[in-house]
Design an enzyme around this catalytic site. Structure first.
Site, PDB file in Angstrom:
ATOM      1  N   PRO A 176      -2.504   1.534   1.493  1.00 16.33           N
ATOM      2  CA  PRO A 176      -2.522   3.001   1.555  1.00 16.33           C
ATOM      3  C   PRO A 176      -3.415   3.679   0.532  1.00 16.33           C
ATOM      4  O   PRO A 176      -2.941   4.385  -0.363  1.00 16.33           O
ATOM      5  CB  PRO A 176      -1.050   3.350   1.327  1.00 16.33           C
ATOM      6  CG  PRO A 176      -0.540   2.244   0.469  1.00 16.33           C
ATOM      7  CD  PRO A 176      -1.291   1.008   0.861  1.00 16.33           C
ATOM      8  N   CYS A 177      -4.723   3.528   0.683  1.00 12.87           N
ATOM      9  CA  CYS A 177      -5.634   4.201  -0.232  1.00 12.87           C
ATOM     10  C   CYS A 177      -5.613   5.715  -0.011  1.00 12.87           C
ATOM     11  O   CYS A 177      -6.069   6.470  -0.871  1.00 12.87           O
ATOM     12  CB  CYS A 177      -7.047   3.653  -0.095  1.00 12.87           C
ATOM     13  SG  CYS A 177      -7.752   3.873   1.530  1.00 12.87           S
TER      14      CYS A 177
END
Lengths: 207, 167
Positions: A176-177
């Site tokens: 989850p950047c």
């Protein structure tokens, strides 16, 4: 091929008449993908998935999920790059990605907060690999600043490296950047576009 | 390092041609197995294919070998039966296609192979001769004889059904 000695009239007659129905080729393609999977010669399988952030390309090796790509990244270019870097033995073979597609579907319907999937991160090494690990530790619905991730990774001055790890994240959404934002609270860049990043953060905060 | 495009594009681009070739050589039913065997073999060998290769000619050559394998395996398995089973029509093939396959099946083997590999598969006569033995001249002659017969047998049906369609 020396096309000069083909009789175009004859070729047209045969080729138009003997045009295999598309249905037949689709069926044969499915059979080929299954046979390739069983015999262990399918290095990379892929499929697409329609989501609220556009059509995603999902690609997996036998080790796990290798790549998630936004439409903005150009799926054809992404596959060409996988062919060059990993293997050209690539087929559209959705079965290997059933689990990933199902879990992503649940995520976008807010029925899933964490992914339980084998990931193939073998192409990310060193600092980048460590930073991807840090990104995975950010919980659903939370955000962290680029600076905080750098500190957590033990290199407070590596803020730019964090930005670069996000920009080159091979598995957006799953790693989850999108949960990494600027210290001043603004959203920051995203490889799927800032609209996609906003959509993902809104989806998670509404849960 | 040579850069090859994803194999998926090879299937998309040449799948139809290879299926036509397999159907011409083996008929519509057995063609499916030969098609699958051809592309599975090709997938295995693909990373080693020389970058400037003619991919379609390479696939047609593999299809020829798979058709031979298939014919051998079928003749080994064959047992005498009292009543010949009816050949099932491949789904999606219309009556006109079936006419073509019957017309092709009625040709002598060499003529059928030349029509398949040259006219449908796009190999030059010299390449066909390499596959089948004999000379390019002989291959050309066999092809011409095959096409002449098809013009009489299938061509008549095709133009008849065309004119029916146009009415």
């Amino acid at each position: 091929m020396t096309s000069t000695d083909l009789d175009p009239e004859v070729r047209d007659l045969l080729v138009t008449a003997a045009h295999p129905a598309d249905l037949d080729l689709a069926r044969l393609h499915t059979r080929l993908a299954a046979a390739a999977e069983v015999t262990g010669v399918l290095d990379v399988a892929y499929r697409t998935l329609d989501t609220p952030v556009g059509t995603l390309l999902l690609a997996a090796t036998e080790r796990g999920l290798l790549r998630v790509a936004f439409a903005a990244e150009d799926h054809d270019a992404v596959l060409a790059s996988i062919a060059a870097r990993i293997s050209p033995r690539i087929l559209h073979a959705p079965v290997r990605l059933d689990d990933a597609a199902r879990q992503l579907g649940e995520y976008f319907e807010r029925r899933r907060q964490a992914f339980d999937l084998p990931l193939d991160l073998s192409r990310s090494t060193g600092v980048r690999r460590a930073l991807l690990g840090q990104l995975r530790a950010i919980e659903y619905g939370r955000t962290a600043s680029y600076a905080a991730i750098a500190v957590a990774a033990g290199s407070p001055r590596a803020v730019r490296a964090v930005g670069s790890a996000c920009a080159t994240n091979p598995l957006p959404v799953v790693v989850p950047c999108h949960r990494v934002v600027r210290s001043d609270g603004t959203i920051g860049q995203y490889l799927g576009g800032t609209d996609a990043k906003r959509t993902l953060l809104r989806l998670e905060s509404a849960a | 390092m040579t850069v090859q495009e994803p194999f998926e594009l090879v299937v998309a681009r040449h799948g139809g041609t290879v299926l036509r070739v397999c159907r011409a050589v083996l008929g519509p039913v057995d063609a499916d197995d030969a098609w699958s065997a051809t592309f599975l073999s090709a997938l295995v060998a693909y990373p080693q294919l020389a970058p400037d290769s003619n991919v379609e000619a390479w696939l047609v050559t593999i299809a020829h070998r798979k058709a031979i394998d298939h014919t051998r395996a079928t003749s080994r398995r064959a047992v005498p039966v009292d009543v010949l089973p009816e050949r099932a029509a491949s789904p999606g093939a219309d009556a006109r296609d079936l006419d073509l396959w019957s017309a092709l099946a009625a040709l002598p083997t060499k003529q059928r192979q030349v029509v398949a590999y040259h006219h449908l598969g796009g190999l030059a006569y010299a390449q066909v001769a390499d596959l089948l033995g004999g000379t390019a001249v002989a291959a050309r002659r066999a092809g011409a004889d095959g096409i002449a017969t098809l013009r009489r047998t299938y061509g008549a049906t095709a133009s008849a059904s065309n004119s029916r369609r146009q009415q």
